[in-house]
Write a protein that holds these residues in place. Structure first.
Motif, mmCIF file in Angstrom:
data_model
loop_
_atom_site.group_PDB
_atom_site.id
_atom_site.type_symbol
_atom_site.label_atom_id
_atom_site.label_comp_id
_atom_site.label_asym_id
_atom_site.label_seq_id
_atom_site.Cartn_x
_atom_site.Cartn_y
_atom_site.Cartn_z
ATOM 1 N N ALA A 502 -24.192 -34.898 -75.483
ATOM 2 C CA ALA A 502 -23.832 -34.468 -76.835
ATOM 3 C C ALA A 502 -22.325 -34.327 -76.996
ATOM 4 O O ALA A 502 -21.750 -34.713 -78.019
ATOM 5 C CB ALA A 502 -24.536 -33.153 -77.177
ATOM 6 N N GLY A 503 -21.675 -33.765 -75.980
ATOM 7 C CA GLY A 503 -20.232 -33.570 -76.076
ATOM 8 C C GLY A 503 -19.473 -34.863 -76.224
ATOM 9 O O GLY A 503 -18.541 -34.964 -77.038
ATOM 10 N N ALA A 504 -19.867 -35.883 -75.465
ATOM 11 C CA ALA A 504 -19.163 -37.163 -75.532
ATOM 12 C C ALA A 504 -19.457 -37.901 -76.826
ATOM 13 O O ALA A 504 -18.557 -38.465 -77.458
ATOM 14 C CB ALA A 504 -19.566 -38.029 -74.332
ATOM 15 N N PHE A 505 -20.711 -37.879 -77.253
ATOM 16 C CA PHE A 505 -21.098 -38.669 -78.421
ATOM 17 C C PHE A 505 -20.633 -38.039 -79.729
ATOM 18 O O PHE A 505 -20.144 -38.754 -80.617
ATOM 19 C CB PHE A 505 -22.617 -38.846 -78.455
ATOM 20 C CG PHE A 505 -23.127 -39.946 -77.570
ATOM 21 C CD1 PHE A 505 -22.973 -39.893 -76.197
ATOM 22 C CD2 PHE A 505 -23.781 -41.038 -78.105
ATOM 23 C CE1 PHE A 505 -23.446 -40.891 -75.375
ATOM 24 C CE2 PHE A 505 -24.263 -42.045 -77.301
ATOM 25 C CZ PHE A 505 -24.093 -41.972 -75.925
ATOM 26 N N ILE A 506 -20.830 -36.731 -79.897
ATOM 27 C CA ILE A 506 -20.538 -36.106 -81.190
ATOM 28 C C ILE A 506 -19.733 -34.820 -81.059
ATOM 29 O O ILE A 506 -19.564 -34.091 -82.043
ATOM 30 C CB ILE A 506 -21.844 -35.799 -81.953
ATOM 31 C CG1 ILE A 506 -22.729 -34.834 -81.157
ATOM 32 C CG2 ILE A 506 -22.599 -37.086 -82.256
ATOM 33 C CD1 ILE A 506 -23.954 -34.348 -81.916
ATOM 34 N N GLY A 507 -19.240 -34.527 -79.847
ATOM 35 C CA GLY A 507 -18.455 -33.307 -79.655
ATOM 36 C C GLY A 507 -17.030 -33.459 -80.167
ATOM 37 O O GLY A 507 -16.683 -34.429 -80.850
ATOM 38 N N GLU A 508 -16.202 -32.507 -79.811
ATOM 39 C CA GLU A 508 -14.829 -32.503 -80.295
ATOM 40 C C GLU A 508 -14.037 -33.722 -79.836
ATOM 41 O O GLU A 508 -13.130 -34.180 -80.510
ATOM 42 C CB GLU A 508 -14.122 -31.220 -79.828
ATOM 43 C CG GLU A 508 -14.689 -29.949 -80.442
ATOM 44 C CD GLU A 508 -14.553 -29.930 -81.949
ATOM 45 O OE1 GLU A 508 -13.570 -30.507 -82.471
ATOM 46 O OE2 GLU A 508 -15.432 -29.355 -82.620
ATOM 47 N N GLY A 509 -14.397 -34.271 -78.674
ATOM 48 C CA GLY A 509 -13.654 -35.417 -78.160
ATOM 49 C C GLY A 509 -14.299 -36.755 -78.465
ATOM 50 O O GLY A 509 -14.053 -37.739 -77.760
ATOM 51 N N TYR A 510 -15.121 -36.806 -79.536
ATOM 52 C CA TYR A 510 -15.868 -38.042 -79.808
ATOM 53 C C TYR A 510 -14.941 -39.205 -80.144
ATOM 54 O O TYR A 510 -15.235 -40.361 -79.857
ATOM 55 C CB TYR A 510 -16.868 -37.811 -80.948
ATOM 56 C CG TYR A 510 -16.263 -37.812 -82.323
ATOM 57 C CD1 TYR A 510 -16.239 -38.976 -83.096
ATOM 58 C CD2 TYR A 510 -15.700 -36.664 -82.870
ATOM 59 C CE1 TYR A 510 -15.680 -38.979 -84.347
ATOM 60 C CE2 TYR A 510 -15.145 -36.661 -84.118
ATOM 61 C CZ TYR A 510 -15.134 -37.819 -84.858
ATOM 62 O OH TYR A 510 -14.559 -37.821 -86.103
ATOM 63 N N GLU A 511 -13.776 -38.910 -80.764
ATOM 64 C CA GLU A 511 -12.866 -39.992 -81.149
ATOM 65 C C GLU A 511 -12.318 -40.704 -79.915
ATOM 66 O O GLU A 511 -12.181 -41.930 -79.901
ATOM 67 C CB GLU A 511 -11.725 -39.433 -81.999
ATOM 68 C CG GLU A 511 -12.184 -38.952 -83.371
ATOM 69 C CD GLU A 511 -11.048 -38.347 -84.162
ATOM 70 O OE1 GLU A 511 -10.070 -37.885 -83.521
ATOM 71 O OE2 GLU A 511 -11.114 -38.322 -85.396
ATOM 72 N N GLU A 512 -12.008 -39.935 -78.862
ATOM 73 C CA GLU A 512 -11.523 -40.546 -77.629
ATOM 74 C C GLU A 512 -12.631 -41.338 -76.937
ATOM 75 O O GLU A 512 -12.382 -42.379 -76.323
ATOM 76 C CB GLU A 512 -10.985 -39.469 -76.678
ATOM 77 C CG GLU A 512 -9.680 -38.827 -77.120
ATOM 78 C CD GLU A 512 -9.861 -37.854 -78.272
ATOM 79 O OE1 GLU A 512 -11.020 -37.416 -78.506
ATOM 80 O OE2 GLU A 512 -8.870 -37.548 -78.967
#
Length: 662
Positions: A502-512
């Motif tokens: 979840a963090g990678a796909f839609i978390g705060e760092g999703y743009e990176e």
């Protein structure tokens, strides 16, 4: 490595397809399954090393394909975050389906052909998701259509399987016609079908549209595309192209209007249902819209339409799923509904949320389909839930695995569906297009209905009194480990995929994480806003899930007589839902019957009476008439021939005399 991932399924298809009868069924099973397991492992390695790292987009050209004028197409692989997510999904599910099929198809005499078709389908899907141009994408697009036709109609001696395969093929051609027109429009507008060129052109247009006050530059008002007799400006042309591309997505992803093929496709073997309708073919439309996000971001109208169709599909399929009695059809309509959720997320600009739900959905929906296959395998190929019941103690492993899949599908806290499905609903709540609120309301309602029909399936199948015959109950048995091991792997994904990613796909760092894979405009703040929704909105899907569970428990455990009473009280509504909103009947009246009548008229009258009657059949009939009359002169009597000779001599003498006189 990536070339190997794409080509291994092709190698498996060629070996099993060409030499399957020579090497035997076991060798075909092990070779194709082994190749897919290797491809799945390599996909996860690529995803972890590249997808979760800092890798840039890779472009791997295998060979030049075609060159004609301004059209320059190579078979090239585009490896970025979006591609890697799809590689993981496709190869993981496909490899598990291959292994599962070793047990499920054990008694089928045509196993080499079946495994060849599975590998062909996987190769075509990989072609689609790794494409770096729209021609290659369309090649894979049509490849999965062909392979799905072959797999749905695998048991070709069953008329229902043949009809379902034809229906899937024809309905998808309707959507594909729109896709082809969209590709043509893209080429006219950008002069290329290469994705990099298209995206660069879209960025230039976005720059023009982002002038002072958000007004388009004067050049954007010029006519750039002629379509259906209209000269379209840049903005209108982009909208038309996006809608045409979405038309293709509607066909593949079974959105309302072009959805009728999906439930009938359950005529194929259950592993086919899991492969095609859980994680691969039906998600091709979602992938297409996400891949073309730089174009869709430039058309607010197209995104609004996507939202409307997705939300309508979600509630439509959920209502129909309430009354289905075939265990596979319940799950099929659930797939249709969940695809609607994904398109709602795409429509409001939350592309990464849609792909996240695609990713998690693959695990728990494949788990449910293969779990249903395990049930069918246990009860002697019975699929009607009304003839099941009381199976929990006979097949406990299958029961608990399907419960896990159901918990994930309904969004139970901390399962995969809890993270992705709730994110879709929250994205719709914060969306700003005209149908965002419509999408939010219907997806919330669909969450309640999803919980009800999912637990209805569990309660009717595994709880209560046994309703199967004594002979069937006597032969019920748990599936072999070759079928259960893939279910355990999928269950792990259904429980952990959301928590881990979840963090990678839609978390705060999703743009990176997504980098250049998915594009969102500077005004698109949906991913930021959905993390700040009110607690009541975030908690609402869980409430809907609990209500759906409670109603299902009341109807099928506490008071089993209630469903019959409700049906009797609302007979009209029940028939409406049982007949799937009468879409098939409507299409039969509007399209099928007129087409058959026209075909029959052209066959009987146009071809039979006019063309053949005046042409070859007519000429041959006249020749026969003349020869039959001439034949009558051949009597066989000598005096008839002598008389004919005398008449001939007399005629000749008369002609000579009269001619000579002149």
């Amino acid at each position: 490595m990536y070339q190997t991932i794409v080509l291994l399924p092709l190698a498996g298809f060629l070996i099993a397809g060409l030499f399957g009868n020579a090497i035997g069924a076991k060798a075909s099973e092990y070779i194709t399954s082994g190749f897919l397991i290797v491809a799945a492992v390599l996909s996860w390695i690529g995803f972890i090393s590249f997808g979760l790292g800092e890798g840039e987009t890779l472009r791997l050209t295998l060979f030049q394909w075609m060159q004609s004028g301004g059209l320059d197409v190579a078979w090239s692989l585009r490896i970025d975050r979006l591609t890697l997510v799809m590689l993981v999904v496709v190869n993981t599910v496909s490899s598990l389906v291959h292994v599962y099929s070793i047990g499920y198809m054990h008694h089928d005499p045509h196993r080499p052909r079946f495994f060849a078709y599975l590998s062909l389908f996987t190769f075509a899907m990989l072609m689609l998701v790794t494409s770096n141009n729209l021609v290659q994408m369309f090649f894979g697009w049509e490849g999965v259509g062909l392979a799905s036709y072959l797999l749905i109609g695998f048991w070709y001696k069953k008329p229902s399987a043949n009809a379902a395969a034809m229906k899937a093929f024809i309905v998808n051609r309707v959507g594909d016609f729109g896709f082809v027109l969209g590709i043509f429009g893209v080429f006219v507008l950008f002069g290329s079908l290469n994705l990099d060129t298209i995206f660069a052109g879209a960025a230039d247009i976005a720059g023009q549209m982002g002038g002072e006050g958000g007004q388009a530059a004067p050049a954007l008002g010029d006519a750039v595309l002629d379509f259906a007799g209209y000269s379209l400006s840049m903005g209108a042309a982009l909208t038309v192209i996006c809608l045409l591309l979405f038309m293709g997505a509607m066909g593949k992803s079974a959105q309302i209007g072009l959805h009728t093929w999906l439930p009938d496709a359950m005529e194929g073997p259950t592993p086919v249902s899991a492969l095609i309708h859980a994680a691969t073919m039906v998600t091709a439309g979602v992938f297409l819209v996400a891949r073309m996000s730089p174009l869709f971001e430039l058309s607010h109208t197209a995104l609004t339409f996507v939202t409307f169709i997705g939300a309508t599909t979600a509630i439509f399929a959920a209502t129909v799923g309430l009354v289905q009695n075939d265990i596979k059809r319940v799950i099929a309509y659930s797939t249709c509904s969940q695809l609607g959720y994904m398109f709602v997320a795409l429509g409001v600009g939350a592309y990464s949320v849609a792909i996240f739900h695609l990713f998690t959905h693959a695990f728990f929906k494949a788990l449910l389909f293969l779990g249903a296959g395990s049930v069918i395998h246990a009860v002697s190929d019975e699929q009607d839930m009304r003839r099941m019941g009381g199976l929990k103690k006979h097949i406990p492993a299958t029961y608990w695995l399907m419960v896990i899949g159901t918990l994930a599908l309904t969004g139970f806290p901390f399962t995969a569906g809890y993270f992705s499905k709730d994110a879709v609903i929250e994205a719709a709540f914060v969306g700003d297009n005209a149908f965002a609120t419509y999408g939010w309301g219907l997806t919330v309602m669909a969450a309640l209905l999803t919980s009800f029909y999912s637990w209805r399936l569990i309660f009717m199948t595994f709880h209560g009194k046994p309703r199967a015959s004594a002979d069937v109950m006597h032969h019920i048995h748990e599936s072999p480990m070759v079928m259960l091991v893939p279910l355990f792997v999928l269950a792990a994904g259904a429980l952990l995929a959301g928590l881990l990613f979840a963090g990678a796909f839609i978390g705060e760092g999703y743009e990176e994480f997504w980098l250049a894979s998915l594009y969102t405009g500077p005004e698109n703040e949906v991913l930021h806003d959905l993390h700040d929704v009110p607690f009541a909105i975030a908690f609402l899907p869980a409430v809907m899930m609990a209500i759906g569970f409670a109603i299902a428990w009341l109807f099928y455990i506490r008071s089993p007589e209630l469903p019959h009473q409700v049906v009797e009280r609302h007979r009209g509504l029940y028939k409406f839902l049982l007949n799937k909103w009468y879409f098939d009947e409507l299409y039969g009246f509007l399209f099928v019957r007129p087409a058959k009548a026209l075909g029959r008229f052209l066959w009987k009258t146009g071809d039979g009476k006019v063309i053949d009657g005046l042409g070859p059949d007519g000429v041959s009939a006249r020749v026969l008439d003349v020869t039959n009359r001439v034949v009558r002169l051949q009597t066989g009597y000598l005096y008839h021939y002598a008389f004919a000779m005398l008449i001939g001599v007399a005629a000749l003498v008369s002609w000579t005399m009269l001619g000579g006189a002149n």
